[in-house]
Design a protein around this motif. Structure first.
Motif, PDB file in Angstrom:
ATOM      1  N   ARG A  25       0.831  -1.209   0.000  1.00 46.41           N
ATOM      2  CA  ARG A  25       0.000   0.000   0.000  1.00 46.41           C
ATOM      3  C   ARG A  25       0.865   1.259   0.000  1.00 46.41           C
ATOM      4  N   VAL A  26       1.903   1.243   0.816  1.00 48.89           N
ATOM      5  CA  VAL A  26       2.783   2.411   0.911  1.00 48.89           C
ATOM      6  C   VAL A  26       3.534   2.627  -0.404  1.00 48.89           C
ATOM      7  N   ARG A  27       4.040   1.553  -1.008  1.00 47.54           N
ATOM      8  CA  ARG A  27       4.769   1.688  -2.281  1.00 47.54           C
ATOM      9  C   ARG A  27       3.877   2.288  -3.364  1.00 47.54           C
ATOM     10  N   ARG A  28       2.601   1.897  -3.390  1.00 44.16           N
ATOM     11  CA  ARG A  28       1.686   2.479  -4.386  1.00 44.16           C
ATOM     12  C   ARG A  28       1.547   3.989  -4.184  1.00 44.16           C
ATOM     13  N   LEU A  29       1.494   4.424  -2.927  1.00 42.02           N
ATOM     14  CA  LEU A  29       1.387   5.862  -2.659  1.00 42.02           C
ATOM     15  C   LEU A  29       2.670   6.590  -3.040  1.00 42.02           C
ATOM     16  N   VAL A  30       3.808   6.000  -2.744  1.00 35.23           N
ATOM     17  CA  VAL A  30       5.097   6.612  -3.106  1.00 35.23           C
ATOM     18  C   VAL A  30       5.164   6.806  -4.622  1.00 35.23           C
ATOM     19  N   VAL A  31       4.730   5.802  -5.369  1.00 39.47           N
ATOM     20  CA  VAL A  31       4.757   5.885  -6.836  1.00 39.47           C
ATOM     21  C   VAL A  31       3.705   6.870  -7.334  1.00 39.47           C
ATOM     22  N   ALA A  32       2.480   6.762  -6.809  1.00 42.00           N
ATOM     23  CA  ALA A  32       1.387   7.617  -7.287  1.00 42.00           C
ATOM     24  C   ALA A  32       1.674   9.095  -7.074  1.00 42.00           C
ATOM     25  N   PHE A  33       2.287   9.438  -5.947  1.00 38.10           N
ATOM     26  CA  PHE A  33       2.555  10.838  -5.632  1.00 38.10           C
ATOM     27  C   PHE A  33       3.981  11.251  -5.979  1.00 38.10           C
ATOM     28  N   ASP A  34       4.779  10.294  -6.454  1.00 43.29           N
ATOM     29  CA  ASP A  34       6.170  10.556  -6.844  1.00 43.29           C
ATOM     30  C   ASP A  34       6.938  11.242  -5.709  1.00 43.29           C
ATOM     31  N   ILE A  35       6.903  10.587  -4.543  1.00 41.49           N
ATOM     32  CA  ILE A  35       7.553  11.123  -3.346  1.00 41.49           C
ATOM     33  C   ILE A  35       8.419  10.035  -2.707  1.00 41.49           C
TER      34      ILE A  35
END
Length: 159
Positions: A25-35
């Motif tokens: 879940r966290v990796r998807r957010l890192v990728v989606a928000f490019d952070i």
């Protein structure tokens, strides 16, 4: 218990509690928000090392319910059309809104919008499929999945 077994147990608990490992879940957010993970940790209100431990399975859960609430809020922000389109300004605004949120969690309330957000879903469907395809898919699903068919039908209607 050796480390490998602890990690495997914790990942199994995460699947049970959160539906999937938190690292996914966290990796998807890192990728989606490019952070970075560290930036995401700051937005969520958790230390970067703690987030890393949860992601790797060295820790089973996020102990602070407000942090979990912010994670869920951020996952839902990914569905906002301008965020989904990768518009940097919208992405940063979503991150700041979540960072600034002060969700309180009690047994009677959840700090996330658990209601239906059909407007976002309809907009997302319109971006990925033609109106005729959405209407045809609605017809196919109508008998078994009437609520999903209704959503597809509404997305297939002219704006």
């Amino acid at each position: 218990m050796e480390d490998h077994k602890i990690v495997q147990r914790n990942l199994a608990l995460q699947r049970e509690w959160y539906g999937e490992p938190l690292g996914d879940r966290v990796r998807r957010l890192v990728v989606a928000f490019d952070i970075s993970q560290a930036f995401l940790a700051d937005v969520l209100g958790i230390s970067a090392p703690m987030l890393s431990q949860v992601m790797s399975g060295r820790r089973a859960k996020i102990g602070n319910p407000a942090v979990l609430a912010r994670l869920i809020m951020l996952e839902r922000k990914v569905l906002v059309p301008d965020v989904a389109a990768g518009k940097k300004e919208a992405m940063m605004r979503a991150l700041e809104e979540v960072r600034a949120s002060r969700p309180s969690v009690t047994r009677d309330n959840l700090p996330v919008d658990i209601g239906r957000n059909d407007r976002v879903a309809v907009a997302a469907l319109r971006r990925v499929a033609e109106a005729g395809d959405l209407t045809a898919a609605a017809s196919l699903l109508n008998g078994k999945f009437p609520e999903l068919a209704d959503l597809l039908r509404r997305a297939g209607q002219p704006q």
